[in-house]
Design a protein around this motif. Structure first.
Motif, PDB file in Angstrom:
ATOM      1  N   LEU A   9       0.826  -1.205   0.000  1.00 18.99           N
ATOM      2  CA  LEU A   9       0.000   0.000   0.000  1.00 18.99           C
ATOM      3  C   LEU A   9       0.860   1.254   0.000  1.00 18.99           C
ATOM      4  CD1 LEU A   9      -2.716   1.449   0.224  1.00 18.99           C
ATOM      5  CD2 LEU A   9      -2.583   1.141   2.710  1.00 18.99           C
ATOM      6  N   VAL A  10       1.955   1.240   0.746  1.00 19.27           N
ATOM      7  CA  VAL A  10       2.789   2.431   0.847  1.00 19.27           C
ATOM      8  C   VAL A  10       3.390   2.788  -0.520  1.00 19.27           C
ATOM      9  CG1 VAL A  10       4.871   1.168   1.523  1.00 19.27           C
ATOM     10  CG2 VAL A  10       4.615   3.577   2.144  1.00 19.27           C
ATOM     11  N   THR A  11       3.697   1.785  -1.333  1.00 19.16           N
ATOM     12  CA  THR A  11       4.246   2.059  -2.666  1.00 19.16           C
ATOM     13  C   THR A  11       3.194   2.700  -3.548  1.00 19.16           C
ATOM     14  OG1 THR A  11       5.711   0.145  -2.444  1.00 19.16           O
ATOM     15  CG2 THR A  11       5.420   1.032  -4.658  1.00 19.16           C
ATOM     16  N   ARG A  12       1.955   2.248  -3.407  1.00 24.93           N
ATOM     17  CA  ARG A  12       0.880   2.867  -4.199  1.00 24.93           C
ATOM     18  C   ARG A  12       0.645   4.311  -3.751  1.00 24.93           C
ATOM     19  NH1 ARG A  12      -3.637  -1.588  -3.477  1.00 24.93           N
ATOM     20  NH2 ARG A  12      -2.153  -2.574  -2.050  1.00 24.93           N
ATOM     21  N   ILE A  13       0.786   4.564  -2.476  1.00 21.04           N
ATOM     22  CA  ILE A  13       0.642   5.939  -1.972  1.00 21.04           C
ATOM     23  C   ILE A  13       1.781   6.804  -2.503  1.00 21.04           C
ATOM     24  CG2 ILE A  13       0.717   7.362   0.105  1.00 21.04           C
ATOM     25  CD1 ILE A  13      -0.667   5.041   1.580  1.00 21.04           C
ATOM     26  N   TYR A  15       3.264   6.458  -5.271  1.00 26.67           N
ATOM     27  CA  TYR A  15       2.966   6.746  -6.680  1.00 26.67           C
ATOM     28  C   TYR A  15       2.030   7.943  -6.798  1.00 26.67           C
ATOM     29  CZ  TYR A  15       0.719   6.376 -11.235  1.00 26.67           C
ATOM     30  OH  TYR A  15       0.198   6.655 -12.475  1.00 26.67           O
ATOM     31  N   VAL A  16       0.998   7.988  -5.990  1.00 31.69           N
ATOM     32  CA  VAL A  16       0.049   9.109  -6.038  1.00 31.69           C
ATOM     33  C   VAL A  16       0.764  10.422  -5.723  1.00 31.69           C
ATOM     34  CG1 VAL A  16      -2.013  10.102  -4.988  1.00 31.69           C
ATOM     35  CG2 VAL A  16      -1.921   7.643  -5.474  1.00 31.69           C
ATOM     36  N   VAL A  17       1.620  10.403  -4.685  1.00 28.99           N
ATOM     37  CA  VAL A  17       2.378  11.603  -4.315  1.00 28.99           C
ATOM     38  C   VAL A  17       3.335  11.994  -5.441  1.00 28.99           C
ATOM     39  CG1 VAL A  17       4.055  12.537  -2.688  1.00 28.99           C
ATOM     40  CG2 VAL A  17       2.173  11.113  -1.851  1.00 28.99           C
ATOM     41  N   GLU A  18       3.988  10.989  -6.012  1.00 27.21           N
ATOM     42  CA  GLU A  18       4.948  11.250  -7.100  1.00 27.21           C
ATOM     43  C   GLU A  18       4.261  11.899  -8.290  1.00 27.21           C
ATOM     44  OE1 GLU A  18       6.793  10.010 -10.981  1.00 27.21           O
ATOM     45  OE2 GLU A  18       4.927   9.291 -10.108  1.00 27.21           O
ATOM     46  N   GLN A  19       3.049  11.448  -8.605  1.00 27.11           N
ATOM     47  CA  GLN A  19       2.345  12.028  -9.743  1.00 27.11           C
ATOM     48  C   GLN A  19       2.007  13.503  -9.498  1.00 27.11           C
ATOM     49  OE1 GLN A  19       1.161  10.426 -13.074  1.00 27.11           O
ATOM     50  NE2 GLN A  19       3.189   9.884 -12.307  1.00 27.11           N
ATOM     51  N   GLY A  20       1.631  13.829  -8.277  1.00 25.17           N
ATOM     52  CA  GLY A  20       1.387  15.235  -7.962  1.00 25.17           C
ATOM     53  C   GLY A  20       2.655  16.062  -8.088  1.00 25.17           C
ATOM     54  N   PHE A  21       3.768  15.502  -7.627  1.00 23.89           N
ATOM     55  CA  PHE A  21       5.051  16.208  -7.692  1.00 23.89           C
ATOM     56  C   PHE A  21       5.482  16.413  -9.136  1.00 23.89           C
ATOM     57  CE2 PHE A  21       9.780  16.166  -7.286  1.00 23.89           C
ATOM     58  CZ  PHE A  21       9.906  17.349  -6.562  1.00 23.89           C
ATOM     59  N   PRO A 146       7.268   5.119 -13.187  1.00 20.02           N
ATOM     60  CA  PRO A 146       6.116   4.692 -12.388  1.00 20.02           C
ATOM     61  C   PRO A 146       4.783   4.728 -13.127  1.00 20.02           C
ATOM     62  CG  PRO A 146       7.564   6.068 -11.071  1.00 20.02           C
ATOM     63  CD  PRO A 146       8.092   6.122 -12.473  1.00 20.02           C
ATOM     64  N   ALA A 147       4.462   5.849 -13.776  1.00 17.94           N
ATOM     65  CA  ALA A 147       3.164   5.941 -14.451  1.00 17.94           C
ATOM     66  C   ALA A 147       3.067   4.927 -15.585  1.00 17.94           C
ATOM     67  CB  ALA A 147       2.940   7.361 -14.982  1.00 17.94           C
ATOM     68  N   MET A 148       4.145   4.752 -16.321  1.00 14.95           N
ATOM     69  CA  MET A 148       4.151   3.766 -17.402  1.00 14.95           C
ATOM     70  C   MET A 148       3.785   2.384 -16.866  1.00 14.95           C
ATOM     71  SD  MET A 148       7.411   2.405 -19.629  1.00 14.95           S
ATOM     72  CE  MET A 148       7.690   3.943 -20.480  1.00 14.95           C
ATOM     73  N   ARG A 178      13.851   4.964  -1.743  1.00 14.61           N
ATOM     74  CA  ARG A 178      14.467   4.088  -2.733  1.00 14.61           C
ATOM     75  C   ARG A 178      13.884   2.691  -2.658  1.00 14.61           C
ATOM     76  NH1 ARG A 178      20.940   3.456  -3.406  1.00 14.61           N
ATOM     77  NH2 ARG A 178      20.636   5.643  -4.006  1.00 14.61           N
ATOM     78  N   GLY A 179      13.654   2.207  -1.455  1.00 13.04           N
ATOM     79  CA  GLY A 179      13.070   0.879  -1.296  1.00 13.04           C
ATOM     80  C   GLY A 179      11.688   0.771  -1.922  1.00 13.04           C
ATOM     81  N   GLN A 180      10.880   1.841  -1.783  1.00 15.79           N
ATOM     82  CA  GLN A 180       9.548   1.829  -2.383  1.00 15.79           C
ATOM     83  C   GLN A 180       9.635   1.860  -3.912  1.00 15.79           C
ATOM     84  OE1 GLN A 180       6.912   1.162  -0.566  1.00 15.79           O
ATOM     85  NE2 GLN A 180       8.329   1.163   1.186  1.00 15.79           N
ATOM     86  N   ILE A 181      10.588   2.617  -4.432  1.00 18.31           N
ATOM     87  CA  ILE A 181      10.765   2.666  -5.887  1.00 18.31           C
ATOM     88  C   ILE A 181      11.187   1.297  -6.416  1.00 18.31           C
ATOM     89  CG2 ILE A 181      12.195   3.648  -7.729  1.00 18.31           C
ATOM     90  CD1 ILE A 181      12.244   6.256  -6.081  1.00 18.31           C
ATOM     91  N   LEU A 182      12.071   0.627  -5.689  1.00 20.55           N
ATOM     92  CA  LEU A 182      12.517  -0.687  -6.127  1.00 20.55           C
ATOM     93  C   LEU A 182      11.378  -1.692  -6.179  1.00 20.55           C
ATOM     94  CD1 LEU A 182      15.907  -0.962  -4.197  1.00 20.55           C
ATOM     95  CD2 LEU A 182      15.620  -0.748  -6.670  1.00 20.55           C
ATOM     96  N   LYS A 183      10.358  -1.467  -5.375  1.00 17.55           N
ATOM     97  CA  LYS A 183       9.216  -2.383  -5.397  1.00 17.55           C
ATOM     98  C   LYS A 183       8.433  -2.304  -6.702  1.00 17.55           C
ATOM     99  CE  LYS A 183       8.594  -2.984  -0.417  1.00 17.55           C
ATOM    100  NZ  LYS A 183       9.953  -2.561  -0.068  1.00 17.55           N
ATOM    101  N   LEU A 184       8.698  -1.281  -7.517  1.00 18.89           N
ATOM    102  CA  LEU A 184       8.065  -1.227  -8.834  1.00 18.89           C
ATOM    103  C   LEU A 184       8.467  -2.422  -9.686  1.00 18.89           C
ATOM    104  CD1 LEU A 184       8.423   2.568  -9.693  1.00 18.89           C
ATOM    105  CD2 LEU A 184       6.329   1.363  -9.061  1.00 18.89           C
TER     106      LEU A 184
END
Length: 439
Positions: A9-13, A15-21, A146-148, A178-184
């Motif tokens: 769930l934290v990785t999906r969150i 992503y949402v924050v990253e898209q706003g940024f 991420p969005a791709m 970085r750990g959350q990004i790697l989960k992609l």
């Protein structure tokens, strides 16, 4: 097939924050594009592609994302294998160099559609997917957009990574952002990687080992265009008076201040030496040429004479390779190749292509990005990594003065390359469950 539920769930969150940024930074992104376009105008070509308005292509094509020139070359054997099986390919790029190389490689193939990849924002990717409706996504090497990935998987389209290249430095301590990004990486239905060491790294970050296959490196399967070999012969003839040719390949700006005086000293010590210098970035072509002239060297630029390179270059000490897509014409010209991004801590650039053409290769100490090929090539004597610039310069001078040593390294390169092919076929066969194609 994986789904978004495979992500924490934290990785999906995140992503949402990253898209706003990313949306906040969009104006800055276009300013950067405009700045780069001052030296490379192609950055502003086909802007509609960046917003998801891709050119028409066949429904159910295999979408291959090859960000730049190197990834495009690496993808080319797999694309040819897909085309031979009757599949259409949508080939997307981030850089103009990648787009140009794809056009050169597949200009005669109507089954390959090219475009720039859309900006990594959800609405642009969704529009792109709605227009193209690909059967699968194949991401080359190390790109994590991420969005791709989110939007492709959300549409039920399998995403696969080919030539997977997860570096130790990319993992770090595996925690925090970085750990959350790697989960992609969890979103890939399968990852085809180069060695068992890479496979172990994917396992360390939590990728299911059953979704990772070790197949080798597709760069070893690239075809050499015969026209490049013919051009190389003409260039060698044009180097009037040159008994030996050193190539500086894929240099980066940070190390060029070291290489410039080194080249001047080597030329001063050897009247029979000529240098071919091909910087990594087109933005560096003119700067390197100007710097060489300022050192009192006689310089010519590839762009200054005809496409056939029929002219002679009397007394020219350095030829600056200010072109893209001609590296395989440059490498055979050389007796010895130095590959850049290695005298600074960048990890080194591709050494497969010069070795594929039977050329011995030397580099500086930084090779962490290519150790999967550098280490075994060094063991058989086809490649050398030197600990510092002074040692590198001395070794280059010694090798150029020793034809038998160069010949031994060249023979080792040919033998080494002969045992490395087949990754493209293995990747293609592994893709079958995601493409529903007959092998």
């Amino acid at each position: 097939m994986v789904s978004l539920k495979d992500l924490p769930l934290v990785t999906r969150i995140v992503y949402v924050v990253e898209q706003g940024f990313v949306h906040v930074l969009l104006p800055l992104i276009f300013i950067l594009l405009a700045v780069r376009a001052r030296k490379e105008p192609a950055h502003l070509h086909h802007l509609s592609h960046r917003f998801g308005f891709s050119p028409p292509c066949s429904k159910g094509a295999v979408w291959v994302f090859a960000a730049s020139l190197g990834e495009t070359r690496a993808a080319s054997p797999l694309i040819r294998r897909l085309r031979a099986a009757g599949h259409h390919v949508l080939l997307s790029h981030q850089s103009p160099a990648g787009l140009a190389e794809g056009a050169r490689l597949f200009a005669q193939d109507e089954g390959v559609t090219q475009c720039y990849v859309p900006l990594d924002v959800f609405w642009a990717v969704r529009l792109f997917l709605r227009r193209t409706r690909p059967a699968a996504l194949v991401v080359m090497e190390i790109e994590l957009w991420p969005a791709m990935l989110f939007e492709t998987v959300r549409k039920g389209i399998p995403a696969v990574m080919a030539n997977g290249n997860l570096l130790e430095r990319s993992i770090g301590n595996g925690r925090g952002l970085r750990g959350q990004i790697l989960k992609l990486y969890y979103l890939f239905s399968h990852i085809f990687t180069r060695t068992q060491e890479y496979s172990d790294r994917y396992a360390r970050i939590g990728v299911d080992p059953s979704r990772v296959s070790v197949v080798g490196d597709m760069k070893f399967d690239q075809l050499i265009d015969p026209t490049h070999l013919a051009l190389s012969d003409r260039l060698r003839t044009a180097f009037d008076g040159g008994a030996r040719v050193l190539m500086i390949a894929s240099s980066v700006e940070a190390e060029e201040r070291i290489l410039l005086p080194m080249v001047a000293r080597l030329l001063a010590a050897d009247s029979g030496l000529r240098v071919l210098w091909a910087p990594r970035s087109p933005q560096r072509f003119q700067a390197v040429a100007d710097a060489l002239v300022s050192l009192g060297l006689t310089v010519a630029q590839r762009s200054s004479f005809g496409a056939d390179a029929a002219e002679t270059l009397p007394q020219v000490q350095v030829l600056v390779g200010d072109s893209t897509g001609e590296m395989n014409a440059y490498y055979p010209l050389a007796d010895l190749v130095f590959v850049g991004a290695s005298l600074v801590d960048h990890g080194g650039h591709n050494i497969v292509e010069p070795m594929a053409l039977g050329r011995p290769v030397v580099m500086g100490p930084s090779t962490y990005g290519i150790d999967f090929v550098a280490e075994p090539a060094a063991r058989v004597g086809a490649f050398e990594s030197l600990p510092d610039a002074a040692t590198l310069e001395a070794r280059i001078a010694a090798l150029l003065a020793d034809p038998s040593a160069l010949a031994q390294m060249a023979a080792a390169a040919v033998a080494f390359m002969a045992n490395q092919t087949g990754a493209s076929d293995r990747t293609f066969l592994g893709l079958q469950p995601f493409l529903n194609l007959d092998a």
